[in-house]
Design an enzyme around this catalytic site. Structure first.
Site, PDB file in Angstrom:
ATOM      1  N   ARG A  26      22.939  35.558  75.464  1.00  0.00           N
ATOM      2  CA  ARG A  26      22.756  34.232  76.047  1.00  0.00           C
ATOM      3  C   ARG A  26      22.711  34.414  77.557  1.00  0.00           C
ATOM      4  O   ARG A  26      23.722  34.720  78.189  1.00  0.00           O
ATOM      5  CB  ARG A  26      23.908  33.315  75.641  1.00  0.00           C
ATOM      6  N   GLY A  27      21.525  34.254  78.117  1.00  0.00           N
ATOM      7  CA  GLY A  27      21.300  34.546  79.527  1.00  0.00           C
ATOM      8  C   GLY A  27      22.256  33.866  80.477  1.00  0.00           C
ATOM      9  O   GLY A  27      22.800  34.502  81.382  1.00  0.00           O
ATOM     10  N   THR A  30      25.757  35.790  80.354  1.00  0.00           N
ATOM     11  CA  THR A  30      26.022  37.199  80.669  1.00  0.00           C
ATOM     12  C   THR A  30      24.926  37.925  81.439  1.00  0.00           C
ATOM     13  O   THR A  30      25.111  39.085  81.792  1.00  0.00           O
ATOM     14  CB  THR A  30      26.293  37.997  79.375  1.00  0.00           C
ATOM     15  N   ARG A  31      23.788  37.279  81.700  1.00  0.00           N
ATOM     16  CA  ARG A  31      22.682  37.984  82.356  1.00  0.00           C
ATOM     17  C   ARG A  31      23.095  38.573  83.703  1.00  0.00           C
ATOM     18  O   ARG A  31      22.730  39.688  84.045  1.00  0.00           O
ATOM     19  CB  ARG A  31      21.481  37.059  82.563  1.00  0.00           C
ATOM     20  N   GLU A  93      16.638  35.051  67.009  1.00  0.00           N
ATOM     21  CA  GLU A  93      16.579  36.499  67.218  1.00  0.00           C
ATOM     22  C   GLU A  93      17.581  37.203  66.303  1.00  0.00           C
ATOM     23  O   GLU A  93      17.267  38.238  65.713  1.00  0.00           O
ATOM     24  CB  GLU A  93      16.878  36.856  68.673  1.00  0.00           C
TER      25      GLU A  93
END
Length: 166
Positions: A26-27, A30-31, A93
């Site tokens: 989940r960007g 945690t990106r 995904e």
């Protein structure tokens, strides 16, 4: 954890893979921290990684490209975080990753980043409210929500790495 990832990524198989690792995360969670650091470490280690913001061609539909990349990857690291379940992209995904595990010899390794696997397994705590939102939003297609539920349970039953935030 890093030695295990490098060993798995470098293991050989008869099939040629385009990517060693597909990162599912989940960007917004945690990106710019954990996943960003993990991505940089793996790159420096010579591991070929698919991460959504780098390998997609401009104008390309996101979903088909991501699904293709999963099938072209040797294994996936699925980084479960606090808001992971709120993302239908992440959940779709995850379903595809688990299907690839069963049909293509794909490997999947979960990382529970500041999330309790039992909350994922049973969709309880904060995650319960997110799944309830999906059920309301997709009430005409509850089959997809059930696929997501099953995928979360299946993934949470796998042995993985447990990491706190920080």
């Amino acid at each position: 954890m890093s030695e295990s990832i490098m060993t798995m990524a470098s293991s050989t198989n008869h099939r040629k893979w385009k990517y060693d690792v597909f990162l599912n995360f989940r960007g917004e969670d945690t990106r710019n921290n954990f996943t960003g650091h993990l991505h940089n470490y793996l790159l420096r280690s010579g591991i070929n990684i698919f991460r959504d913001n780098e390998k997609l061609k401009k104008g390309e539909e996101i979903s088909p490209a991501l699904l293709t990349a999963i099938g072209e990857s040797r294994f996936s690291l699925v980084i479960f975080s606090r808001n992971y379940v709120s993302s239908t992209w992440c959940l779709n995904e995850l379903v595809e990753i688990l299907q690839s595990v069963k049909s293509k010899g794909h490997l999947m390794h979960p990382i529970f980043y500041d999330v309790d696997p039992s909350d994922l397994r049973y969709q309880k705590g904060n995650l319960e409210a997110e799944v309830d939102k999906h059920e309301k939003r997709f009430q005409s297609n509850l089959e997809i929500v059930q696929k997501w539920r099953n995928a979360l349970t299946e993934a949470a039953n796998l042995s993985g790495w447990h990491l706190g935030n920080g």
